[in-house]
Design a protein around this motif. Structure first.
Motif, PDB file in Angstrom:
ATOM      1  N   ALA A 127     -33.226   3.344  24.464  1.00  0.00           N
ATOM      2  CA  ALA A 127     -34.452   4.026  24.049  1.00  0.00           C
ATOM      3  C   ALA A 127     -35.428   3.071  23.384  1.00  0.00           C
ATOM      4  O   ALA A 127     -36.646   3.155  23.600  1.00  0.00           O
ATOM      5  N   VAL A 128     -34.919   2.144  22.589  1.00  0.00           N
ATOM      6  CA  VAL A 128     -35.792   1.180  21.917  1.00  0.00           C
ATOM      7  C   VAL A 128     -36.487   0.280  22.922  1.00  0.00           C
ATOM      8  O   VAL A 128     -37.684  -0.038  22.803  1.00  0.00           O
ATOM      9  N   ARG A 129     -35.746  -0.137  23.941  1.00  0.00           N
ATOM     10  CA  ARG A 129     -36.360  -0.990  24.960  1.00  0.00           C
ATOM     11  C   ARG A 129     -37.367  -0.226  25.810  1.00  0.00           C
ATOM     12  O   ARG A 129     -38.416  -0.752  26.171  1.00  0.00           O
ATOM     13  N   THR A 130     -37.070   1.032  26.141  1.00  0.00           N
ATOM     14  CA  THR A 130     -37.959   1.794  27.013  1.00  0.00           C
ATOM     15  C   THR A 130     -39.239   2.212  26.301  1.00  0.00           C
ATOM     16  O   THR A 130     -40.321   2.193  26.886  1.00  0.00           O
ATOM     17  N   THR A 131     -39.133   2.575  25.052  1.00  0.00           N
ATOM     18  CA  THR A 131     -40.326   2.972  24.299  1.00  0.00           C
ATOM     19  C   THR A 131     -41.179   1.781  23.882  1.00  0.00           C
ATOM     20  O   THR A 131     -42.326   1.962  23.474  1.00  0.00           O
ATOM     21  N   GLY A 132     -40.638   0.569  23.959  1.00  0.00           N
ATOM     22  CA  GLY A 132     -41.377  -0.606  23.530  1.00  0.00           C
ATOM     23  C   GLY A 132     -41.245  -0.901  22.056  1.00  0.00           C
ATOM     24  O   GLY A 132     -41.926  -1.800  21.547  1.00  0.00           O
ATOM     25  N   VAL A 133     -40.358  -0.209  21.379  1.00  0.00           N
ATOM     26  CA  VAL A 133     -40.168  -0.464  19.944  1.00  0.00           C
ATOM     27  C   VAL A 133     -39.563  -1.847  19.717  1.00  0.00           C
ATOM     28  O   VAL A 133     -39.831  -2.495  18.700  1.00  0.00           O
ATOM     29  N   SER A 134     -38.760  -2.321  20.664  1.00  0.00           N
ATOM     30  CA  SER A 134     -38.144  -3.638  20.509  1.00  0.00           C
ATOM     31  C   SER A 134     -39.217  -4.732  20.445  1.00  0.00           C
ATOM     32  O   SER A 134     -39.107  -5.676  19.646  1.00  0.00           O
ATOM     33  N   VAL A 135     -40.248  -4.610  21.283  1.00  0.00           N
ATOM     34  CA  VAL A 135     -41.339  -5.591  21.240  1.00  0.00           C
ATOM     35  C   VAL A 135     -42.079  -5.500  19.919  1.00  0.00           C
ATOM     36  O   VAL A 135     -42.463  -6.515  19.320  1.00  0.00           O
ATOM     37  N   LEU A 136     -42.271  -4.287  19.445  1.00  0.00           N
ATOM     38  CA  LEU A 136     -42.961  -4.094  18.170  1.00  0.00           C
ATOM     39  C   LEU A 136     -42.181  -4.713  17.014  1.00  0.00           C
ATOM     40  O   LEU A 136     -42.739  -5.392  16.151  1.00  0.00           O
ATOM     41  N   LEU A 137     -40.868  -4.509  17.007  1.00  0.00           N
ATOM     42  CA  LEU A 137     -40.038  -5.092  15.948  1.00  0.00           C
ATOM     43  C   LEU A 137     -40.019  -6.609  16.027  1.00  0.00           C
ATOM     44  O   LEU A 137     -40.027  -7.300  14.998  1.00  0.00           O
ATOM     45  N   ALA A 138     -39.967  -7.134  17.252  1.00  0.00           N
ATOM     46  CA  ALA A 138     -39.939  -8.594  17.410  1.00  0.00           C
ATOM     47  C   ALA A 138     -41.229  -9.226  16.912  1.00  0.00           C
ATOM     48  O   ALA A 138     -41.212 -10.301  16.296  1.00  0.00           O
ATOM     49  N   ARG A 139     -42.349  -8.569  17.144  1.00  0.00           N
ATOM     50  CA  ARG A 139     -43.619  -9.129  16.685  1.00  0.00           C
ATOM     51  C   ARG A 139     -43.769  -9.055  15.183  1.00  0.00           C
ATOM     52  O   ARG A 139     -44.444  -9.905  14.578  1.00  0.00           O
ATOM     53  N   ARG A 140     -43.180  -8.049  14.571  1.00  0.00           N
ATOM     54  CA  ARG A 140     -43.333  -7.889  13.114  1.00  0.00           C
ATOM     55  C   ARG A 140     -42.316  -8.685  12.313  1.00  0.00           C
ATOM     56  O   ARG A 140     -42.470  -8.809  11.096  1.00  0.00           O
ATOM     57  N   SER A 141     -41.270  -9.188  12.957  1.00  0.00           N
ATOM     58  CA  SER A 141     -40.264  -9.963  12.236  1.00  0.00           C
ATOM     59  C   SER A 141     -40.724 -11.403  12.084  1.00  0.00           C
ATOM     60  O   SER A 141     -41.538 -11.906  12.871  1.00  0.00           O
ATOM     61  N   ALA A 142     -40.191 -12.070  11.079  1.00  0.00           N
ATOM     62  CA  ALA A 142     -40.571 -13.456  10.814  1.00  0.00           C
ATOM     63  C   ALA A 142     -40.036 -14.370  11.915  1.00  0.00           C
ATOM     64  O   ALA A 142     -38.931 -14.155  12.426  1.00  0.00           O
ATOM     65  N   PRO A 143     -40.771 -15.406  12.301  1.00  0.00           N
ATOM     66  CA  PRO A 143     -40.296 -16.314  13.353  1.00  0.00           C
ATOM     67  C   PRO A 143     -38.946 -16.952  13.050  1.00  0.00           C
ATOM     68  O   PRO A 143     -38.104 -17.062  13.964  1.00  0.00           O
ATOM     69  N   PRO A 144     -38.660 -17.413  11.798  1.00  0.00           N
ATOM     70  CA  PRO A 144     -37.318 -17.975  11.572  1.00  0.00           C
ATOM     71  C   PRO A 144     -36.203 -16.964  11.807  1.00  0.00           C
ATOM     72  O   PRO A 144     -35.120 -17.336  12.288  1.00  0.00           O
TER      73      PRO A 144
END
Length: 448
Positions: free
Chosen positions: A193-210
Motif C-alpha cells: 500500500a505504501v508503494r502504490t499510494t506513493g507514500v514511500s517516495v514521500l518518506l524518502a524525500r523527507r528523510s535525511a540523506p545520511p
C-alpha cells in the motif's frame, strides 16, 4: 421547401435562436453520489480488502497442499482430506503458528513458504489500494487503512484454518493463529500500500540523506551476507549430496513421494541459508539441545533423517577454511565501496566534493541496519521440531544481530574510507560557451 430566406431570421424555440451553437462542450448531467455511497468504479474497502486477502491465502495455500500431498503419497497412504488438512497445517506453520503434536510442539517455519505468503500479501495491499482508488494519492492514512483491513481479513482466514486443523489433527490455537496472521498480513500489505499510494517516495524525500544512504548500505551488506550464506550452504549440501540422496531413498514413498520430500527440504532452504550466515559470522547455530555448530566447535548428537542436514560440518574450520572468517568483513567493505562510489558519482554531477561526514555517517549506520535485518531473520529461522532434544534448533538472534552490527559497521567504514582515499576525485570540465570561446576564456581556472 424551407420558408427561411436570407432576409428572414430563423425561428426561435423557447427564446433560443435555431442557429445558436453552444460555446463550450456540453457534458451530460451525472447525479452526485449520495452521502456514504462509494463513487462509481471504486470498490468499498471491506470488499476490496476481503477479496485481496482471500486470493493471497488461496495462492499461498495451494502450493503447500500440493507439496505435502506428494510427500504423503505411498502405496497404502495418502488421501485427499489428509492432503488438504496437511496443507492447512503446513500453511499455518509457514506463518509462524506452532502446531501441538503428540511428539511435542512443531514450530520450525519453512521460510520459503513465509516468503511466498509475504509476497502474496504485498500484492494484496497493491490490489486493494488500486481497487479503492487510492493509487498515487500519497496519503499515509489510506495506506494504513488498507493494510489494517487486509490484516483483519487475513486474520479471520487464519483463525478458520486453525479451527479446521484442530478438528482432525494437531492442536492449533485460533487466537494465536489470528494474531500471527493479522501481524504478518498488516505489515506485508502495508509495504504494498505504501508503494502504490506513493507514500514511500514521500518518506524518502523527507528523510535525511545520511539516513537514506545508511539504510541502503545496510540492506546491501545484509543481502551480501545472506548471499554468501546461501553459497556456503549450497556447497555443503552438494558436498554431502550422496548422504542426502540416501536419506531421500530411505523413505520408500515412490517417485512422487520422494519429489514431495525434496520440495519440503527446499522449503527449508532459506532457513539453512540463515544458519549458514550465522555460521560465517561466528555465533553459529544449534541442531538440538546442547549442540553447537560454529567455525571453532562442532558438537552434534543423533540427527533426524532430514536431507537438508546432510551438509553439516564434521568439525571446526582449519587450514584454508579459515578464510571463511573474512567473508563478513569483505561483505561490509563491498557495501562501503558501493556507498563511496555512489556518493562520488552524485558529487561529480553536482560539481562538489564528497564530505567525510556524509560518507562515514551512512557507513556507520549500515551496521545497525544489517544487524536488525539478520537478527530478525535469525529469530524467524529457528524453532522447535518436537519435544525433548529437538526443542532447540537455529541460531540465537541477539548474538547474530550484535556480531553483524559490529562487523558490518567496521567493514563499511573501512571500505568507504579506503575508496575515498584511493579514488581521485575528478571534477568534470565545464564546457565553454560561444562568447567565452570568442574571448579566448580558459577552460578551467589556472589552465590556458
Amino acid at each position: 421547401m424551407s420558408s427561411v430566406t436570407p432576409d428572414q431570421p430563423r425561428r426561435t424555440v423557447a427564446g433560443v435562436a435555431a442557429d445558436a451553437r453552444p460555446t463550450g462542450r456540453v457534458r451530460p448531467r451525472v447525479p452526485a453520489p449520495r452521502s456514504g455511497e462509494a463513487p462509481r468504479g471504486r470498490a468499498p474497502l471491506p470488499v476490496a480488502a476481503g477479496v485481496a486477502a482471500g486470493w493471497a491465502a488461496v495462492t499461498s495455500w495451494l502450493p503447500v497442499t500440493l507439496v505435502l500431498g506428494l510427500a504423503q503419497l505411498s502405496a497404502d497412504a495418502g488421501s485427499l482430506p489428509g492432503a488438504l488438512r496437511a496443507g492447512l497445517a503446513g500453511w499455518l506453520l509457514g506463518h509462524g503458528v506452532p502446531l501441538e503434536t503428540s511428539a511435542g510442539p512443531l514450530g520450525l517455519a519453512p521460510l520459503a513458504l513465509t516468503a511466498l505468503a509475504v509476497w502474496r500479501l504485498t500484492r494484496a495491499g497493491v490490489h486493494a489500494t488500486r481497487a479503492i482508488g487510492a493509487r498515487g494519492g500519497r496519503s499515509p492514512r489510506q495506506a494504513l487503512t488498507v493494510a489494517v483491513a487486509v490484516g483483519i481479513g487475513y486474520a479471520l482466514l487464519g483463525a478458520l484454518a486453525a479451527v479446521a486443523v484442530s478438528a482432525g489433527g494437531p492442536r492449533v490455537s485460533p487466537v494465536r493463529a489470528g494474531l500471527a496472521f493479522a501481524l504478518l498480513g498488516t505489515l506485508a500489505a502495508l509495504v504494498g500500500a505504501v508503494r502504490t499510494t506513493g507514500v514511500s517516495v514521500l518518506l524518502a524525500r523527507r528523510s535525511a540523506p545520511p539516513l537514506r544512504d545508511g539504510v541502503r548500505t545496510g540492506l546491501v551488506a545484509g543481502l551480501l551476507l545472506l548471499g554468501a550464506g546461501a553459497g556456503a550452504s549450497g556447497l555443503a549440501v552438494a558436498t554431502g549430496g550422496g548422504d542426502a540422496a540416501d536419506m531421500i531413498g530411505a523413505y520408500r514413498t515412490g517417485v512422487a513421494g520422494q519429489a514431495g520430500i525434496t520440495l519440503v527440504s527446499l522449503a527449508y532452504a532459506p532457513n539453512a541459508t540463515i544458519w549458514s550466515t550465522s555460521y560465517l559470522l561466528g555465533p553459529g547455530f544449534a541442531v538440538g539441545t546442547g549442540t553447537a555448530v560454529r567455525t571453532s566447535e562442532v558438537s552434534l548428537g543423533a540427527l533426524p533423517a532430514v536431507p537438508l542436514l546432510a551438509g553439516l560440518p564434521r568439525g571446526p574450520v582449519g587450514g584454508l577454511g579459515g578464510g571463511l572468517l573474512a567473508v563478513p568483513v569483505l561483505a561490509g567493505m563491498a557495501a562501503g565501496w558501493l556507498l563511496a562510489r555512489r556518493l562520488a558519482r552524485v558529487a561529480a554531477e553536482e560539481r562538489a566534493r564528497v564530505d567525510w561526514r556524509a560518507l562515514l555517517v551512512p557507513a556507520a549506520l549500515a551496521g545497525p541496519v544489517a544487524g536488525v535485518l539478520l537478527g530478525v531473520a535469525a529469530a524467524l529461522s529457528g524453532g522447535p521440531l518436537g519435544g525433548g532434544r529437538l526443542a532447540e534448533i537455529g541460531p540465537v538472534w541477539w548474538q547474530v544481530a550484535g556480531v553483524a552490527t559490529a562487523v558490518v559497521a567496521a567493514g563499511a567504514l573501512l571500505g568507504a574510507a579506503a575508496t575515498r582515499i584511493l579514488t581521485r576525485e575528478a571534477t568534470p570540465r565545464r564546457r565553454r560557451t560561444g562568447a567565452e570561446t570568442a574571448r579566448g576564456a580558459p577552460d578551467a581556472p589556472g589552465r590556458p
